[in-house]
Design a protein around this motif. Structure first.
Motif, PDB file in Angstrom:
ATOM      1  N   VAL A 148       7.679 -24.223 -16.471  1.00  0.00           N
ATOM      2  CA  VAL A 148       8.119 -24.057 -15.318  1.00  0.00           C
ATOM      3  C   VAL A 148       8.278 -22.845 -14.671  1.00  0.00           C
ATOM      4  CG1 VAL A 148      10.292 -24.450 -13.811  1.00  0.00           C
ATOM      5  CG2 VAL A 148       9.528 -26.139 -15.659  1.00  0.00           C
ATOM      6  N   SER A 149       7.829 -22.530 -13.398  1.00  0.00           N
ATOM      7  CA  SER A 149       8.105 -21.159 -12.969  1.00  0.00           C
ATOM      8  C   SER A 149       8.584 -21.073 -11.548  1.00  0.00           C
ATOM      9  CB  SER A 149       6.842 -20.258 -13.208  1.00  0.00           C
ATOM     10  OG  SER A 149       5.824 -20.622 -12.085  1.00  0.00           O
ATOM     11  N   TRP A 150       9.034 -20.026 -11.030  1.00  0.00           N
ATOM     12  CA  TRP A 150       9.571 -19.951  -9.546  1.00  0.00           C
ATOM     13  C   TRP A 150       8.996 -18.734  -9.071  1.00  0.00           C
ATOM     14  CZ3 TRP A 150      12.314 -23.308  -6.761  1.00  0.00           C
ATOM     15  CH2 TRP A 150      12.985 -24.445  -7.562  1.00  0.00           C
ATOM     16  N   GLN A 151       8.432 -18.783  -8.050  1.00  0.00           N
ATOM     17  CA  GLN A 151       7.760 -17.485  -7.154  1.00  0.00           C
ATOM     18  C   GLN A 151       8.547 -17.144  -5.881  1.00  0.00           C
ATOM     19  OE1 GLN A 151       5.564 -18.792 -10.035  1.00  0.00           O
ATOM     20  NE2 GLN A 151       5.460 -19.925  -8.330  1.00  0.00           N
ATOM     21  N   ILE A 152       9.073 -15.844  -5.690  1.00  0.00           N
ATOM     22  CA  ILE A 152       9.696 -15.582  -4.673  1.00  0.00           C
ATOM     23  C   ILE A 152       9.166 -14.395  -4.074  1.00  0.00           C
ATOM     24  CG2 ILE A 152      11.999 -16.569  -5.136  1.00  0.00           C
ATOM     25  CD1 ILE A 152      13.218 -13.898  -5.891  1.00  0.00           C
ATOM     26  N   GLY A 153       9.152 -14.136  -3.008  1.00  0.00           N
ATOM     27  CA  GLY A 153       8.572 -12.738  -2.199  1.00  0.00           C
ATOM     28  C   GLY A 153       8.314 -12.983  -0.534  1.00  0.00           C
ATOM     29  N   LEU A 154       7.476 -12.105  -0.106  1.00  0.00           N
ATOM     30  CA  LEU A 154       7.113 -12.091   1.360  1.00  0.00           C
ATOM     31  C   LEU A 154       5.760 -12.599   1.585  1.00  0.00           C
ATOM     32  CD1 LEU A 154       8.611  -8.841   2.630  1.00  0.00           C
ATOM     33  CD2 LEU A 154       9.435 -11.137   2.933  1.00  0.00           C
ATOM     34  N   THR A 155       5.513 -13.277   2.424  1.00  0.00           N
ATOM     35  CA  THR A 155       4.235 -13.702   3.378  1.00  0.00           C
ATOM     36  C   THR A 155       4.136 -12.740   4.296  1.00  0.00           C
ATOM     37  OG1 THR A 155       4.432 -16.070   2.832  1.00  0.00           O
ATOM     38  CG2 THR A 155       2.983 -15.244   4.579  1.00  0.00           C
ATOM     39  N   HIS A 156       2.970 -12.044   4.434  1.00  0.00           N
ATOM     40  CA  HIS A 156       2.785 -11.008   5.408  1.00  0.00           C
ATOM     41  C   HIS A 156       1.419 -11.487   5.935  1.00  0.00           C
ATOM     42  CE1 HIS A 156       0.396  -9.455   1.742  1.00  0.00           C
ATOM     43  NE2 HIS A 156       1.819  -9.449   1.240  1.00  0.00           N
ATOM     44  N   VAL A 157       1.264 -11.311   7.424  1.00  0.00           N
ATOM     45  CA  VAL A 157       0.046 -11.749   8.352  1.00  0.00           C
ATOM     46  C   VAL A 157      -0.216 -10.725   9.227  1.00  0.00           C
ATOM     47  CG1 VAL A 157      -1.329 -13.442   9.589  1.00  0.00           C
ATOM     48  CG2 VAL A 157       0.537 -14.182   7.928  1.00  0.00           C
ATOM     49  N   LEU A 158      -1.155  -9.913   8.774  1.00  0.00           N
ATOM     50  CA  LEU A 158      -1.811  -8.974  10.022  1.00  0.00           C
ATOM     51  C   LEU A 158      -3.084  -9.453  10.747  1.00  0.00           C
ATOM     52  CD1 LEU A 158      -1.577  -5.802  11.248  1.00  0.00           C
ATOM     53  CD2 LEU A 158      -3.308  -5.614   9.349  1.00  0.00           C
ATOM     54  N   ILE A 159      -2.736  -9.543  12.046  1.00  0.00           N
ATOM     55  CA  ILE A 159      -3.925  -9.971  13.067  1.00  0.00           C
ATOM     56  C   ILE A 159      -4.249  -8.907  14.002  1.00  0.00           C
ATOM     57  CG2 ILE A 159      -4.269 -11.613  15.063  1.00  0.00           C
ATOM     58  CD1 ILE A 159      -1.779 -13.134  14.141  1.00  0.00           C
ATOM     59  N   ALA A 160      -5.490  -8.788  13.786  1.00  0.00           N
ATOM     60  CA  ALA A 160      -6.125  -7.494  14.414  1.00  0.00           C
ATOM     61  C   ALA A 160      -6.974  -8.149  15.656  1.00  0.00           C
ATOM     62  CB  ALA A 160      -7.244  -6.769  13.554  1.00  0.00           C
ATOM     63  N   PRO A 161      -6.871  -7.299  16.896  1.00  0.00           N
ATOM     64  CA  PRO A 161      -7.302  -7.946  17.959  1.00  0.00           C
ATOM     65  C   PRO A 161      -8.975  -8.041  17.909  1.00  0.00           C
ATOM     66  CG  PRO A 161      -6.722  -5.707  18.346  1.00  0.00           C
ATOM     67  CD  PRO A 161      -6.245  -6.323  17.175  1.00  0.00           C
ATOM     68  N   GLY A 162      -9.733  -8.736  18.568  1.00  0.00           N
ATOM     69  CA  GLY A 162     -11.205  -8.774  18.646  1.00  0.00           C
ATOM     70  C   GLY A 162     -11.668  -7.907  19.846  1.00  0.00           C
ATOM     71  N   ASN A 163     -12.934  -8.121  19.829  1.00  0.00           N
ATOM     72  CA  ASN A 163     -13.570  -7.457  20.976  1.00  0.00           C
ATOM     73  C   ASN A 163     -14.062  -8.360  22.124  1.00  0.00           C
ATOM     74  OD1 ASN A 163     -13.491  -4.721  19.991  1.00  0.00           O
ATOM     75  ND2 ASN A 163     -15.287  -5.169  18.590  1.00  0.00           N
ATOM     76  N   ILE A 164     -13.712  -8.385  23.187  1.00  0.00           N
ATOM     77  CA  ILE A 164     -14.174  -9.211  24.251  1.00  0.00           C
ATOM     78  C   ILE A 164     -15.554  -9.001  24.658  1.00  0.00           C
ATOM     79  CG2 ILE A 164     -13.581  -9.909  26.681  1.00  0.00           C
ATOM     80  CD1 ILE A 164     -10.885  -8.739  26.314  1.00  0.00           C
ATOM     81  N   PRO A 165     -16.384 -10.078  24.469  1.00  0.00           N
ATOM     82  CA  PRO A 165     -17.828  -9.952  24.855  1.00  0.00           C
ATOM     83  C   PRO A 165     -18.032  -9.599  26.263  1.00  0.00           C
ATOM     84  CG  PRO A 165     -17.217 -12.273  24.519  1.00  0.00           C
ATOM     85  CD  PRO A 165     -15.756 -11.504  24.349  1.00  0.00           C
ATOM     86  N   SER A 166     -19.339  -9.174  26.259  1.00  0.00           N
ATOM     87  CA  SER A 166     -19.926  -8.840  27.608  1.00  0.00           C
ATOM     88  C   SER A 166     -20.253 -10.303  28.129  1.00  0.00           C
ATOM     89  CB  SER A 166     -21.007  -8.102  27.718  1.00  0.00           C
ATOM     90  OG  SER A 166     -21.778  -7.939  28.928  1.00  0.00           O
ATOM     91  N   PRO A 167     -20.203 -10.547  29.623  1.00  0.00           N
ATOM     92  CA  PRO A 167     -19.757  -9.583  30.510  1.00  0.00           C
ATOM     93  C   PRO A 167     -18.300  -9.324  30.988  1.00  0.00           C
ATOM     94  CG  PRO A 167     -20.460 -11.615  31.576  1.00  0.00           C
ATOM     95  CD  PRO A 167     -20.503 -11.675  30.493  1.00  0.00           C
TER      96      PRO A 167
END
Length: 387
Positions: free
Chosen positions: A335-354
């Motif tokens: 048996v084990s327990w895990q504790i910590g942080l979930t971290h999410v980084l969202i980087a913006p995308g490039n808007i396509p032409s036109p």
């Protein structure tokens, strides 16, 4: 009266010794085939010890608990009593893996018998630190980090249960020592996924694995995703790192409203911080598509205005990770327990032409910035050894 109590105590001690007439093996070096097991069982019967594949918890102290594992280039045999006390350890040399079944049975038999008949006996090169010897035994949780797989496999008939927040529930089962299957879903039953993993041990401290995870929508939802992946792990059962890569394909569905085909990179690692806790991290980098809209107003030659709307796919880069500590139960290492942080980084995308032009308004996404989100994580794991 004192003499009477002494004899009573001696009688119980004698019974406890006599009652230890069974032995179970935890074979982590893949030495004991069905033929080796048969030969070993026959030899142990000569000493009134029966080899068992299961443990009756009510009579736990009738058993010896033997472990066979690989340490560097040696095969080590250890025997413990029902209280987890190490009775002794023997090094079986380097060539046992290449021996025939009869030779394996003989070597294991004499190693176990020596330890049982001479408790607290350790080989000279293993006797300096019993805790260090014990620490070489494989971790019961080396097939997973928080969720990401290592290249190490479950043993045959091992079942591994993992839950994050008790909302996501995941089970994995070892069909053989190198191939496992599994499935999982959320508390709400959406979505459901199925997994398969083939583990391929290479030389010492090197392993690779090939796997696949298929994700399906439920309740009639139009959702399908598939992730085929490969991983490479370096290290031992307690301290290791894994690098993985795969390809994720998600259909045009009711949730994302866009096809997503993306390479997925993974880096995970675990370091033992003490007998009962570890530091671990797992990280994913991949792209996600979303369907976005833009509009513009134009003045016609006659002075009227017209309104145009366009749609496009915006491709963002996402880094998702979990970092924290694993605690293993001191009195129950399955048996084990895990504790910590979930971290999410969202980087913006490039808007396509036109649409990336002053004449179009992409609903505010032109000035979109990177966003970081973090929140606590709690997970629970349990291994079952089915016989």
């Amino acid at each position: 009266m004192r003499r009477y109590l002494f004899f009573i105590g001696l009688l119980f001690s004698f019974k406890a010794v006599v009652a230890q007439d069974r032995i179970v093996f935890d074979d982590r070096a893949n030495l004991i085939s069905s033929q080796v097991e048969y030969l070993l069982s026959e030899k142990l019967k000569q000493n009134d010890i029966s080899l068992s594949t299961t443990v009756d918890i009510k009579e736990k102290c009738r058993y010896y608990f033997a472990k066979i594992y690989k340490s560097e280039n040696r095969i080590i045999t250890e025997v413990e009593n029902c209280d987890g006390k190490l009775l002794g350890s023997k090094s079986n040399g380097e060539n046992l893996l290449s021996s025939n079944d009869e030779e394996k049975a003989i070597v294991i038999y004499y190693a176990v018998l020596d330890i049982i008949q001479n408790p607290t006996m350790l080989d000279e090169d293993l006797s300096e630190n019993k805790q260090e010897v014990s620490a070489n035994i494989n971790s019961e949780h080396d097939s997973r980090y928080f969720f990401a797989p290592t290249s190490f496999g479950l043993k045959e008939r091992e079942l591994y249960y993992n839950s994050i927040y008790f909302l996501l529930h995941d089970i994995q089962y070892g069909l053989t020592d190198n191939f496992s299957i599994g499935m999982g879903t959320t508390l709400f039953g959406f979505p459901v996924y199925f997994t398969a993993k083939l583990s391929i041990p290479l030389k010492e401290k090197h392993s690779i694995a090939l796997g696949d995870m298929m994700i399906l929508g439920t309740y009639g939802t139009n959702f399908f995703g598939n992730l085929g992946f490969a991983t490479y792990s370096y290290g031992d059962s307690h301290n290791n790192l894994t690098i993985g890569a795969g390809y994720l394909n998600v259909n045009n569905n009711d949730i994302t409203e866009a096809n997503t085909g993306s390479l997925v990179g993974n880096f995970s690692a675990i370091v033992r911080g003490g007998p009962f806790f570890y530091f671990l991290t797992e990280n994913y980098v991949f792209n996600v598509n979303s369907r976005e809209y833009a509009y513009r107003e134009r003045m016609l030659p006659n002075g009227d205005y017209t309104y145009d709307e366009g749609e496009y796919n915006l491709r963002r880069t996402l880094w998702y990770g979990l970092t924290g500590i694993r605690f293993v139960r001191k009195n129950k290492e399955l048996v084990s327990w895990q504790i910590g942080l979930t971290h999410v980084l969202i980087a913006p995308g490039n808007i396509p032409s036109p649409y990336d032009s002053p004449s179009w308004d992409p609903y505010g996404y032109r000035n979109e910035k990177s966003r970081m989100i973090a929140f606590p994580t709690l997970s629970y794991t349990r291994k079952f050894k089915l016989e």
